[in-house]
Write an enzyme that holds these catalytic residues in place. Structure first.
Site, mmCIF file in Angstrom:
data_model
loop_
_atom_site.group_PDB
_atom_site.id
_atom_site.type_symbol
_atom_site.label_atom_id
_atom_site.label_comp_id
_atom_site.label_asym_id
_atom_site.label_seq_id
_atom_site.Cartn_x
_atom_site.Cartn_y
_atom_site.Cartn_z
ATOM 1 C CE LYS A 160 1.598 5.338 5.409
ATOM 2 N NZ LYS A 160 1.307 5.959 4.100
HETATM 3 C C1 LIG Z 1 2.017 7.109 3.752
HETATM 4 C C2 LIG Z 1 2.030 7.368 2.297
HETATM 5 C C3 LIG Z 1 3.026 8.172 1.706
HETATM 6 C C4 LIG Z 1 4.081 8.870 2.528
HETATM 7 O O1 LIG Z 1 5.021 7.974 3.077
HETATM 8 P P1 LIG Z 1 5.913 8.394 4.319
HETATM 9 O O2 LIG Z 1 6.651 7.175 4.698
HETATM 10 O O3 LIG Z 1 4.961 8.867 5.388
HETATM 11 O O4 LIG Z 1 6.796 9.512 3.859
HETATM 12 C C5 LIG Z 1 3.002 8.327 0.329
HETATM 13 N N1 LIG Z 1 2.042 7.754 -0.424
HETATM 14 C C6 LIG Z 1 1.078 6.989 0.109
HETATM 15 C C7 LIG Z 1 0.032 6.405 -0.780
HETATM 16 C C8 LIG Z 1 1.039 6.754 1.483
HETATM 17 O O5 LIG Z 1 0.079 5.994 1.997
#
Ligand SMILES: *Cc1c(COP(=O)(O)O)cnc(C)c1O
Length: 495
Positions: A112
């Site tokens: 993120k």
């Molecule tokens: C948020 C997240 C996901 C999922 O991603 P999305 O965009 O919500 O589908 C997968 N792995 C990690 C480590 C995350 O932080």
């Protein structure tokens, strides 16, 4: 081409990219989508000669058409700098026949960071462009990683404040510690007695609450969203798929135009939607492999055409994917519903009122680019162990869900096409689960100290993100019920 944005539930009131970034969610509860899909205007060969920032500019300019070149480059340069521990920003690691795209080299060692390190800059630029004088208040619900990445991105950014809600007991101890130790006078972290979906619903209600919005408006504030529904999150995520492809091209891993598969561990459907958008703008992609954990609502949707959230919620070792309502799926549904906001709205109404919706066979045709499957807790742990034993490479639980699903995909289809697996978190963020999977857990040692063991077996130094929180003081201790979320916000704002 000028691209503007419309709500999935309205379809005609077009606004600019910068306005869509400021608003986050549309007033009618819909998500903003581009009115047309642009195409890459540089060849893949040309892009393969560019660095991450330049590729970012070439991709993002296609979507954020009301930003000047100078504005956009400034945002990109402010985001993708030495906050990342490698100049490559998003390196590829080949292991056991697949390419792991490491998206965890930013400040909070999870993917993120890729979007949340640029969003504050896009947002403050957008505010300036639109003559906004209110302070922007970011409201965010997190299943773990978004919260810390958003806090790190917005902390002490002038003209912004940020309130993060997380499910108390629903995130890993390290994730919680990362959040409650957050510095910055403009940050507020609140635990809620409930799960992530309840937190997300609570945040959505505050966005739609007219009285609340008026009240904070009078005090000089306005809400915006840093959740993955914001197009200012989505667009920067398209970049690394284009970047990964062109790196493979550069190193000879693929030939020009050769199609690749992209496998993504999925929760809110933001990351995989970005991969889908990358395909739409011209990246040669064959299958988008959507990997779920035991909360396999998306797998069931892809196999049956019915999205059904009425089911037991599982807490798994991949908590950032413990989600029953994948918000970003709405953008894909809008597309396969022929860009028909009425059809889309009625499906979303079914989801709210009946807990499920069913798409037509014609709509299912529009999902052909996707393959969905899921991994159980055992399969996830087994993938971490086997990859470590076979190659020495250690992956986190979320990435392992994707790895395990990719293995199922290959076994089922025999497809040997080059595949990029989105590696969404550093194993150091989920040390306990990773060490258990490898059979080297020491239950008597605290999670944060177990990182020393992990560092030794993986041959990778402990990332600064972990070292920093070891001794940091706890600054946020508020825990509220779901119906206390509103007061938590107004108290923090003094509104
Ligand atoms: C948020 C997240 C996901 C999922 O991603 P999305 O965009 O919500 O589908 C997968 N792995 C990690 C480590 C995350 O932080």
């Amino acid at each position: 081409m000028e691209i503007s944005y419309v709500s999935t539930r309205n379809g005609h009131e077009a606004i600019t990219a910068s306005q869509a970034i400021l608003k986050g969610l549309a007033d009618d509860g819909g998500l903003f989508v581009p009115t047309a899909m642009p195409r890459l205007d540089k060849s893949l060969q040309e892009l393969s000669g560019m660095d991450y920032r330049e590729v970012a500019y070439q991709v993002m300019k296609l979507f954020l058409t009301d930003f000047t070149e100078e504005e956009l480059r400034h945002c990109i340069d402010s985001a993708y700098d030495s906050k990342f521990d490698t100049a490559e920003i998003a390196p590829l690691h080949e292991a056991d026949g697949a390419y792991y795209l490491e998206l965890f080299h930013g400040k909070t060692i999870a993917f993120k960071d890729m979007a949340l390190s640029i969003l504050p800059h896009l947002m403050t630029t957008a505010a300036k462009k639109n003559g906004v004088t209110n302070e922007i208040v970011i409201l965010t619900a997190t299943s773990g990683d978004t919260g810390k990445a958003a806090l790190a991105g917005f902390a002490d950014v002038p003209g912004t404040r940020i309130v993060v809600f997380y499910p108390k007991g629903g995130v890993s101890p390290i994730q919680e510690r990362q959040m409650v130790t957050q510095t910055g006078a403009n940050t507020c972290v609140v635990g809620i007695r409930g799960n992530f979906d309840q937190a997300q619903t609570g945040v959505k209600q505050m966005f739609g609450d007219k009285a609340l919005n008026e009240r904070i408006g009078k005090a000089g504030f306005q809400f915006s969203s840093a959740n993955s529904i914001n197009i200012g999150r989505l667009v920067p995520q398209i970049v690394y798929y284009v970047y990964a492809y062109t790196r493979l091209l550069k190193t000879g891993g693929i030939t020009d135009g050769e199609a690749v598969n992209i496998c993504v561990p999925t929760g809110n459907f933001g990351n995989i939607l970005a991969a889908f958008y990358a395909k739409q703008i011209g990246l040669p992609v064959k299958k988008l492999i959507c990997a779920s954990n035991e909360n396999k609502v998306l797998f069931d949707f892809f196999t049956t055409g019915t999205y059904d959230r009425k089911r037991e919620f599982h807490l798994t070792s991949s908590p950032s994917m413990d989600i029953l309502i994948s918000s970003n799926l709405e953008r894909l549904i809008y597309r396969i519903a022929g860009y028909d906001p009425e059809k889309l709205s009625s499906l979303m109404k079914d989801l709210t009122e009946k807990g499920e919706y069913e798409i037509t066979p014609a709509m299912r045709e529009g999902l052909k680019d996707f393959y969905g499957n899921f991994a159980t807790e055992e399969e996830t742990a087994a993938k971490i162990r086997s990859l470590y034993e076979d190659t020495g490479y250690v992956i986190d639980t979320h990435t392992a869900v994707a790895g395990a699903v990719y293995d199922k995909y290959v076994a089922e289809t025999g497809d040997k096409e080059t595949t990029i697996i989105a590696s969404t978190a550093s194993p150091f963020k989920f040390t306990r689960s990773v060490m258990k999977a490898i059979g080297k857990d020491r239950p008597e040692v605290a999670d944060i100290d177990l990182t020393d063991d992990l560092s030794a077996i993986a041959g990778v130094p402990i990332p600064p993100a972990i070292r920093e929180i070891k001794d940091a003081p706890v600054r946020h201790t508020t825990v509220v019920d779901i119906d206390g979320m509103r007061d938590a916000v107004t108290n923090f704002l003094g509104a």
